[in-house]
Enzyme design. Structure first.
Site: not given
Ligand code: ADP
Length: 167
Positions: A20, A44, A93, A131
């Protein structure tokens, strides 16, 4: 401010990972202002409360002057409109992210044609990071140092000890 370009980066951030963070830094170089919009994501069943997730993000991005952290409820497109956002940032990713993200972007476009989604790729080393995996590793006693910023690692330790005591 006229001419200022704002990007909104929405997500659950439960918790913030280096993946992130990598995207936040990249977006901050492209846009005048980046708002990291943390969704409550009650459905979630998040490990960290909304306030905890926001506090961690604020602590970590404090040093980046054009990044703000906020919470959002309701429709993302309405939030983007209200804050005069130019674009929504989402991360890709792997191919496995594509289908859901593609659907989400097109649905948001349907709801508001002015809202553009921009996909960014993290540094290669972060492409396997999520996460969910970070939480699993921490729960199993693994070291998450390379995957999350130090304040997040500390918060994970505290949270898991808290849960253990309650059991
Ligand atoms: P959500 O519940 O909206 O998926 P996340 O916090 O899991 O929330 O992810 C938010 C955004 O960040 C999403 O677009 C996800 O693909 C991206 N994301 C999560 N982890 C990574 C990572 N390691 N590298 C790049 N983007 C990421």
């Amino acid at each position: 401010m006229p001419g200022m370009r704002t990007a909104i980066y929405p997500g659950s951030f439960d918790p913030l990972t280096n993946g992130h963070l990598d995207l936040i830094y990249r977006a901050a170089r492209l846009f005048d202002r980046v708002i990291v919009a943390v969704a409550a994501s009650e459905g979630k069943n998040p490990l960290f409360s909304l306030d905890e997730r926001i506090a961690l993000l604020r602590r970590v991005v404090m040093t980046v002057p054009n990044v703000e952290v906020d919470s959002f409820t309701g429709l993302l497109v309405d939030y983007v409109e209200k804050h005069q956002g130019e674009a929504v940032i989402r991360g890709l990713r792997a191919v496995s992210d594509f289908e859901f993200e593609f659907q989400l972007a097109l649905m948001n476009r349907k709801l508001n044609p002015r809202v553009e989604t921009i996909f960014m790729m993290p540094k290669e080393a972060y492409t396997f990071l999520s996460s969910r995996l970070v939480k699993e590793i921490a729960q199993l006693g693994g070291d998450v140092s390379g995957f999350v910023p130090a304040p997040v690692k500390a918060a994970l330790g505290r949270k898991l000890r808290q849960i253990k005591r309650r059991k």
